[in-house]
Design an enzyme around this catalytic site. Structure first.
Site, PDB file in Angstrom:
ATOM      1  CB  THR A   1       2.785   0.923   6.034  1.00 32.66           C
ATOM      2  OG1 THR A   1       1.426   0.727   6.469  1.00 32.66           O
ATOM      3  CG2 THR A   1       3.692   0.584   7.202  1.00 32.66           C
TER       4      THR A   1
ATOM      5  CD  GLN B   1      -8.335   6.242   6.655  1.00 29.12           C
ATOM      6  OE1 GLN B   1      -7.986   5.968   7.787  1.00 29.12           O
ATOM      7  NE2 GLN B   1      -9.153   5.470   5.958  1.00 29.12           N
TER       8      GLN B   1
ATOM      9  CG  ASP C   1      -1.835   0.078   8.214  1.00 27.62           C
ATOM     10  OD1 ASP C   1      -2.615   1.021   7.984  1.00 27.62           O
ATOM     11  OD2 ASP C   1      -1.932  -1.026   7.664  1.00 27.62           O
TER      12      ASP C   1
ATOM     13  NE  ARG D   1     -27.801   9.771   8.024  1.00 31.87           N
ATOM     14  CZ  ARG D   1     -29.025   9.526   8.510  1.00 31.87           C
ATOM     15  NH1 ARG D   1     -29.201   8.539   9.374  1.00 31.87           N
ATOM     16  NH2 ARG D   1     -30.067  10.245   8.138  1.00 31.87           N
TER      17      ARG D   1
ATOM     18  CB  SER E   1       7.168  -4.698   1.099  1.00 31.11           C
ATOM     19  OG  SER E   1       5.903  -4.214   0.745  1.00 31.11           O
TER      20      SER E   1
ATOM     21  NE  ARG F   1      -4.615  -5.691   5.992  1.00 35.48           N
ATOM     22  CZ  ARG F   1      -4.204  -5.496   4.752  1.00 35.48           C
ATOM     23  NH1 ARG F   1      -5.008  -5.766   3.758  1.00 35.48           N
ATOM     24  NH2 ARG F   1      -3.003  -5.023   4.504  1.00 35.48           N
TER      25      ARG F   1
ATOM     26  CG  ASP G   1       1.399  -2.386  10.436  1.00 32.09           C
ATOM     27  OD1 ASP G   1       2.248  -1.756   9.778  1.00 32.09           O
ATOM     28  OD2 ASP G   1       0.599  -3.175   9.913  1.00 32.09           O
TER      29      ASP G   1
ATOM     30  N   GLY H   1       0.841  -1.204   0.000  1.00 35.35           N
ATOM     31  CA  GLY H   1       0.000   0.000   0.000  1.00 35.35           C
ATOM     32  C   GLY H   1       0.869   1.244   0.000  1.00 35.35           C
TER      33      GLY H   1
ATOM     34  CE  LYS I   1     -19.333  13.236  25.916  1.00 39.08           C
ATOM     35  NZ  LYS I   1     -18.087  12.835  25.361  1.00 39.08           N
TER      36      LYS I   1
ATOM     37  CG  ASP J   1       3.386  -6.511   7.659  1.00 40.68           C
ATOM     38  OD1 ASP J   1       2.897  -5.984   6.643  1.00 40.68           O
ATOM     39  OD2 ASP J   1       2.697  -7.004   8.569  1.00 40.68           O
TER      40      ASP J   1
ATOM     41  NE  ARG K   1      13.983  16.169  -2.853  1.00 38.69           N
ATOM     42  CZ  ARG K   1      14.520  16.706  -1.769  1.00 38.69           C
ATOM     43  NH1 ARG K   1      14.558  16.031  -0.634  1.00 38.69           N
ATOM     44  NH2 ARG K   1      15.049  17.909  -1.827  1.00 38.69           N
TER      45      ARG K   1
ATOM     46  CB  ALA L   1     -13.442   9.592  18.932  1.00 38.44           C
TER      47      ALA L   1
ATOM     48  NE  ARG M   1      -2.143  -4.411  -1.009  1.00 38.34           N
ATOM     49  CZ  ARG M   1      -1.778  -3.727   0.080  1.00 38.34           C
ATOM     50  NH1 ARG M   1      -0.725  -4.111   0.757  1.00 38.34           N
ATOM     51  NH2 ARG M   1      -2.462  -2.682   0.488  1.00 38.34           N
TER      52      ARG M   1
HETATM   53  O1  F6P Z   1      -1.390  -1.530   4.562  1.00 40.88           O
HETATM   54  C1  F6P Z   1      -1.941  -0.284   4.504  1.00 40.88           C
HETATM   55  C2  F6P Z   1      -3.417  -0.325   4.269  1.00 40.88           C
HETATM   56  O2  F6P Z   1      -3.750   0.997   4.090  1.00 40.88           O
HETATM   57  C3  F6P Z   1      -4.294  -0.977   5.335  1.00 40.88           C
HETATM   58  O3  F6P Z   1      -4.588  -0.181   6.423  1.00 40.88           O
HETATM   59  C4  F6P Z   1      -5.519  -1.355   4.553  1.00 40.88           C
HETATM   60  O4  F6P Z   1      -6.169  -2.417   5.155  1.00 40.88           O
HETATM   61  C5  F6P Z   1      -4.945  -1.740   3.253  1.00 40.88           C
HETATM   62  O5  F6P Z   1      -3.753  -1.004   3.096  1.00 40.88           O
HETATM   63  C6  F6P Z   1      -5.842  -1.544   2.062  1.00 40.88           C
HETATM   64  O6  F6P Z   1      -5.097  -1.841   0.943  1.00 40.88           O
HETATM   65  P1  F6P Z   1      -5.526  -1.848  -0.572  1.00 40.88           P
HETATM   66  O7  F6P Z   1      -6.412  -0.710  -0.790  1.00 40.88           O
HETATM   67  O8  F6P Z   1      -4.241  -1.685  -1.309  1.00 40.88           O
HETATM   68  O9  F6P Z   1      -6.157  -3.138  -0.800  1.00 40.88           O
END
Ligand code: F6P
Length: 357
Positions: A159, A289, A161, A281, A138, A205, A163, A44, A247, A136, A54, A220, A105
């Protein structure tokens, strides 16, 4: 006298071996001198990947080694889509989201045959080492390639994420956080005008970093993350309580990998059934994002890691990831980067609970 003899014998035997070893190392370094480095982006995309490319290209230029860009990640490596880059090839990209090298991917790269094709293309182009910017998945591919063909690789964590083990931050995470906070701020305006409850799905994820931090940043009421299953009943109880405290609208941030067992639309229906006072909603933020100009933090992080990766390679490092720990560029073995993160969210969860009453 006997021991002296032994000692003398040891010295006689030991010295030539040490000498031989150092000559061998020198020879290895000479024969494996890194002259051509390839870079690719994989998985991603994330804002700041361009800034990282760069930095890699310009560090190569600074240290007088050739740099090659591989298009479309491992897919392009298999298809030999490789092009030499110079300092000017990467002008005006530090401020751009996405990755000009493109990303993918690759299913084929998951097979041994695919990796063999990729390796053959690296050799054909006389590439001595590969820098992989990605997450991860990759890194798993990079490690396999490196182990199977004894080919030097270095990972740069890119990434949204956040993570990856062994780095405090990944490239793209800060920008994504700011994008999410801005989007939630806007949703809050309409939520409060209509006295509505919004469930907002954010990416992640397996990691709740975006949900938790953007959730706190945007105020939130509830945050659902993959690492912690609060259970739908506790969620309803908590929302009822906050309704009683006065609230009139609420924001629930839900990481896409949350473990409630319901997808966000099912969750929305469930909440509406159990909280009659609220109109519910659902908003899925999705790929917004992953786009947009990188934040200054991500540009600087990407620049540091790009330069760090090239310096590590020239220093003879292999199968490692360059990351940032306590503001310092650090290296960790790629195998460690693939381990589950030790970091816990307890403190942030507590802060979220306290500040959302
Ligand atoms: O790994 C980054 C990420 O943005 C995840 O948070 C998300 O689940 C995933 O990629 C979605 O990936 P794609 O749109 O490439 O299937």
């Amino acid at each position: 006298m006997k021991s002296l003899n032994l000692l003398t014998e040891n010295v006689i035997v030991f010295l030539p071996i040490r000498l031989l070893r150092s000559i061998t190392i020198d020879l290895i370094l000479m024969t494996h001198k890194i002259e051509n480095i390839a870079v690719l982006t994989s998985g991603g995309d994330a804002p700041g990947m361009n800034a990282a490319i760069r930095a890699v290209v310009r560090a190569c230029s600074y240290y007088e080694v050739n740099c090659y860009g591989v298009y479309k990640g491992y897919e392009g490596l298999i298809d030999n889509e490789i092009e030499q880059l110079n300092a000017r090839s990467v002008r005006n990209i530090i401020n751009k989201g996405g990755t000009f090298l493109k990303s993918a991917r690759s299913k084929e790269f998951r097979t041994e045959e695919g990796r063999k094709k990729a390796y053959e293309n690296l050799i054909k182009n006389q590439i001595d080492a590969l820098i992989v910017i990605g997450g991860d998945g990759s890194f798993t591919g990079a490690l396999k390639l490196s182990e199977e063909f004894n080919f030097p690789v270095i990972g740069i964590p890119g990434t949204i994420d956040n993570d990856i083990n062994g780095t405090d931050y990944t490239i793209g995470y800060d920008t994504a956080l700011n994008t999410v906070v801005e989007a939630i701020d806007k949703i809050r305006d309409t939520a409060s005008s209509h006295n509505r409850l919004f469930l907002i799905e954010v990416m992640g994820r397996d990691a709740g970093d975006i949900a938790l931090n953007a959730g706190i940043g945007a105020g939130a009421e509830e945050i659902l993350i993959p690492e912690e299953n609060m259970g739908v009943d506790r969620l309803i109880d908590s929302l009822k309580k906050s309704k009683h405290t006065g609230k009139t609208s609420s924001i629930i941030v839900v990481a896409e990998g949350d473990k409630s067992g319901k997808n966000i639309f099912e969750l929305g229906e469930y909440v509406e059934e159990h909280l009659e006072d609220y109109e519910v909603r659902v908003s899925v933020l999705g790929h917004i994002q992953r786009g947009g100009p990188p934040s200054c933090y991500d540009r600087v992080l990407a620049s540091k890691l790009g330069v760090g990766a090239v310096e590590a390679l020239l220093d003879g490092k292999d199968k490692i990831m360059v990351g940032i720990v306590h503001k310092k560029v650090t290296i960790v073995p790629l195998t460690d980067s693939l381990e589950k993160r030790k970091q816990k969210h307890d403190q942030l969860i507590k802060v979220a609970d306290i500040t959302s009453v």
